[in-house]
Design a protein around this motif. Structure first.
Motif, short mmCIF file in Angstrom:
data_model
loop_
_atom_site.label_atom_id
_atom_site.label_comp_id
_atom_site.label_asym_id
_atom_site.label_seq_id
_atom_site.Cartn_x
_atom_site.Cartn_y
_atom_site.Cartn_z
N LEU A 99 0.85 -1.19 0.00
CA LEU A 99 0.00 0.00 0.00
C LEU A 99 0.89 1.24 0.00
O LEU A 99 0.82 2.08 0.88
CB LEU A 99 -0.92 -0.02 1.21
CG LEU A 99 -1.81 -1.25 1.34
CD1 LEU A 99 -2.63 -1.20 2.61
CD2 LEU A 99 -2.70 -1.40 0.12
N VAL A 100 1.73 1.32 -1.03
CA VAL A 100 2.71 2.40 -1.14
C VAL A 100 2.31 3.30 -2.31
O VAL A 100 1.96 2.81 -3.39
CB VAL A 100 4.13 1.84 -1.35
CG1 VAL A 100 5.15 2.95 -1.49
CG2 VAL A 100 4.50 0.93 -0.17
N TYR A 101 2.37 4.61 -2.06
CA TYR A 101 1.92 5.60 -3.04
C TYR A 101 3.04 6.55 -3.41
O TYR A 101 3.91 6.85 -2.60
CB TYR A 101 0.76 6.42 -2.45
CG TYR A 101 -0.49 5.64 -2.25
CD1 TYR A 101 -1.54 5.73 -3.14
CD2 TYR A 101 -0.64 4.80 -1.15
CE1 TYR A 101 -2.71 5.01 -2.94
CE2 TYR A 101 -1.80 4.08 -0.95
CZ TYR A 101 -2.84 4.19 -1.85
OH TYR A 101 -3.99 3.47 -1.66
N ASP A 102 2.96 7.04 -4.64
CA ASP A 102 3.88 8.07 -5.13
C ASP A 102 3.05 9.27 -5.56
O ASP A 102 1.99 9.12 -6.18
CB ASP A 102 4.71 7.55 -6.30
CG ASP A 102 5.63 6.41 -5.87
OD1 ASP A 102 6.29 6.55 -4.82
OD2 ASP A 102 5.68 5.39 -6.58
N LEU A 103 3.56 10.45 -5.24
CA LEU A 103 2.89 11.69 -5.61
C LEU A 103 2.94 11.87 -7.12
O LEU A 103 3.98 11.67 -7.74
CB LEU A 103 3.57 12.87 -4.91
CG LEU A 103 2.86 14.21 -5.00
CD1 LEU A 103 1.59 14.21 -4.16
CD2 LEU A 103 3.79 15.32 -4.52
N CYS A 104 1.81 12.24 -7.72
CA CYS A 104 1.80 12.49 -9.16
C CYS A 104 1.27 13.88 -9.49
O CYS A 104 1.36 14.31 -10.64
CB CYS A 104 1.01 11.41 -9.89
SG CYS A 104 -0.69 11.23 -9.39
N GLY A 105 0.74 14.60 -8.50
CA GLY A 105 0.25 15.94 -8.78
C GLY A 105 -0.04 16.72 -7.50
O GLY A 105 -0.33 16.15 -6.46
N VAL A 106 0.07 18.04 -7.62
CA VAL A 106 -0.23 18.95 -6.51
C VAL A 106 -0.93 20.17 -7.08
O VAL A 106 -0.46 20.76 -8.06
CB VAL A 106 1.05 19.43 -5.79
CG1 VAL A 106 0.72 20.42 -4.68
CG2 VAL A 106 1.84 18.26 -5.23
N THR A 107 -2.06 20.53 -6.49
CA THR A 107 -2.72 21.79 -6.83
C THR A 107 -2.32 22.81 -5.78
O THR A 107 -2.34 22.51 -4.58
CB THR A 107 -4.25 21.63 -6.84
OG1 THR A 107 -4.61 20.64 -7.79
CG2 THR A 107 -4.94 22.94 -7.19
N ASN A 108 -1.92 24.00 -6.21
CA ASN A 108 -1.52 25.07 -5.31
C ASN A 108 -2.54 26.20 -5.35
O ASN A 108 -3.13 26.46 -6.40
CB ASN A 108 -0.16 25.65 -5.73
CG ASN A 108 0.91 24.61 -5.75
OD1 ASN A 108 1.28 24.07 -4.72
ND2 ASN A 108 1.41 24.29 -6.93
N VAL A 114 5.41 9.56 -18.54
CA VAL A 114 6.29 9.16 -19.63
C VAL A 114 7.76 9.30 -19.24
O VAL A 114 8.53 8.35 -19.31
CB VAL A 114 5.99 9.99 -20.92
CG1 VAL A 114 6.98 9.64 -22.02
CG2 VAL A 114 4.57 9.77 -21.36
N ASP A 115 8.16 10.51 -18.81
CA ASP A 115 9.58 10.73 -18.50
C ASP A 115 9.87 10.89 -16.99
O ASP A 115 11.00 11.12 -16.61
CB ASP A 115 10.13 11.95 -19.27
CG ASP A 115 9.43 13.25 -18.89
OD1 ASP A 115 8.67 13.28 -17.90
OD2 ASP A 115 9.66 14.25 -19.59
N GLN A 116 8.82 10.80 -16.15
CA GLN A 116 8.96 10.89 -14.69
C GLN A 116 9.51 12.24 -14.22
O GLN A 116 10.06 12.34 -13.13
CB GLN A 116 9.84 9.76 -14.15
CG GLN A 116 9.30 8.37 -14.42
CD GLN A 116 7.94 8.14 -13.78
OE1 GLN A 116 7.78 8.33 -12.59
NE2 GLN A 116 6.95 7.77 -14.57
#
Length: 143
Positions: free
Chosen positions: A78-87, A105-107
């Motif tokens: 149950l491990v997650y990686d951040l893919c987006g942040v709204t500011n 695609v390119d990380q």
């Protein structure tokens, strides 16, 4: 998930009839594929008074492990990686939104600001303007 209280954020105890500092605990039954975390950025002191909160919140860009907080056993990590942040920049009366998104695609991280898109270093993603965090769960092969 233990949530630490903020000095100004008190809970009214119906037993002693006083405002008290308190901790809140939250547990999950299952973990989603995509996790959206909404940070509290607006304080409601009175019914008429609202204030923007610019507290810096540290959040992981990768490796957020929810295993200790999920009650139902899972066969996969149950491990997650951040893919987006709204500011959010501005006040309760108006403001401006931008977003950091990680390309599948390119990380690499990119900053979206109206019609402008630019490359962004990973170090710039975690700011005091972060408002909504988007995490994607790793599949078993990538864990």
């Amino acid at each position: 998930l233990p949530l630490r209280p903020v000095e100004e954020d008190t809970w009214y105890c119906p037993k002693c009839k006083q405002h008290q500092r308190a901790s809140k605990t939250m547990a999950l039954w299952t973990a989603p594929s995509n996790l959206v975390v909404h940070l509290k950025r607006f304080s409601h002191e009175e019914s008429w008074r609202r204030e923007k909160l610019d507290t810096h919140v540290e959040f992981p860009l990768h490796g957020l492990d929810l295993s200790p907080y999920v009650r139902c056993p899972s066969p996969s990590p149950l491990v997650y990686d951040l893919c987006g942040v709204t500011n959010h920049f501005g006040s309760t009366h108006g403001g401006h939104y931008t977003a950091y998104c990680k390309s599948p695609v390119d990380q690499k991280w990119h900053l979206f600001d109206d019609s402008s898109v630019s490359n962004a270093p990973a170090e710039s993603v975690c700011t005091s303007s972060a408002y909504v965090l988007f995490y994607k769960r790793r599949d078993g092969a990538n864990a």
